[in-house]
Write a protein that holds these residues in place. Structure first.
Motif, short mmCIF file in Angstrom:
data_model
loop_
_atom_site.label_atom_id
_atom_site.label_comp_id
_atom_site.label_asym_id
_atom_site.label_seq_id
_atom_site.Cartn_x
_atom_site.Cartn_y
_atom_site.Cartn_z
N MET A 163 107.92 118.64 73.79
CA MET A 163 108.89 119.03 72.77
C MET A 163 108.29 118.88 71.39
N ASN A 168 117.20 122.13 69.35
CA ASN A 168 116.11 123.04 68.99
C ASN A 168 116.52 124.47 69.35
N ARG A 180 114.77 126.95 69.89
CA ARG A 180 113.87 127.53 70.91
C ARG A 180 114.28 127.06 72.33
N GLN A 181 114.80 125.83 72.41
CA GLN A 181 115.27 125.29 73.70
C GLN A 181 116.59 124.57 73.46
N GLN A 193 120.16 122.72 73.45
CA GLN A 193 120.90 121.88 74.40
C GLN A 193 122.15 122.64 74.84
N THR A 241 119.44 131.56 65.61
CA THR A 241 118.24 131.34 66.42
C THR A 241 116.99 131.77 65.65
#
Length: 202
Positions: A1, A60, A62-63, A65, A88
């Motif tokens: 991460m 994040n 990009r990823q 939660q 995003t």
């Protein structure tokens, strides 16, 4: 991460498109409950508005939660999704975007709505202040006393911080490092000490 950016302060912005007014609010949030609390707040504050559309993204971008959006009565896919897309793309993690629309009598069509909602959030995002979040890792090091100065030197080079140090038969150090720097830090530690430093991830 790796590290990522989050929204650090609320933003308000207004956009007029063919007589329709789009009021945009960007709000820092850390979970769904907080996001929905703010959505409710704007719904009550602008009871007479035609639509109160929203999108949020936690963590994040990009990823994430978690993320969600609502068109609140606008044609499917013309409001919430484009708003989320802007959050995003602009890497506005931990943020809620609410766009309050006052209808001006001129229909914008699906393409026009997508452009208007995207522009409303995009223009607000240009004013946003971001904070960089660097996930960190806690390491316990056990080393010979002679290596302590070198460890401290490497720690400073890798943006780490010394949390605690105790002296027993060896020196024990608890250190906090950005995750992306940890592998290189450990590698350089072992190179400096001939592999004699014990490293444990807490």
């Amino acid at each position: 991460m790796s590290s990522y950016t989050v929204l650090s302060a609320p933003i308000e912005h207004s956009l007029t498109e063919k007589n329709s007014e789009f009021l945009t609010f960007l709000q820092p949030v850390t979970d769904r409950e907080q996001a929905m609390h703010w959505v409710q707040h704007y719904r009550e504050r602008y009871k007479d508005a035609a639509h109160v559309c929203w999108a949020y993204i936690i963590g994040n971008t990009r990823q994430p939660q978690t993320q969600a959006f609502s068109d609140d009565g606008e044609p499917n896919g013309t409001a919430g999704k484009p708003m989320l897309h802007v959050l995003t793309e602009r890497e506005l993690g931990n943020s809620l975007a609410v766009v309050v629309r006052y209808f001006g009598g001129v229909k914008l069509g699906a393409g026009g709505l997508v452009r208007a909602y995207s522009a409303a959030v995009s223009q607000a995002a240009q004013l946003a202040q971001l904070t960089t979040i660097s996930p960190k890792i806690l390491l316990e090091l056990k080393a010979d006393f002679a290596l302590e100065a070198r460890i401290r030197q490497l720690l400073a080079q890798h943006a780490g911080e010394l949390v605690a140090v105790t002296y027993q038969q060896a020196v024990m150090l608890s250190v906090l490092l950005p995750i992306e720097n940890s592998e290189r830090f450990i590698q350089q530690l072992q190179n400096s000490s001939g592999g004699s430093i014990e490293v444990a991830v807490v």
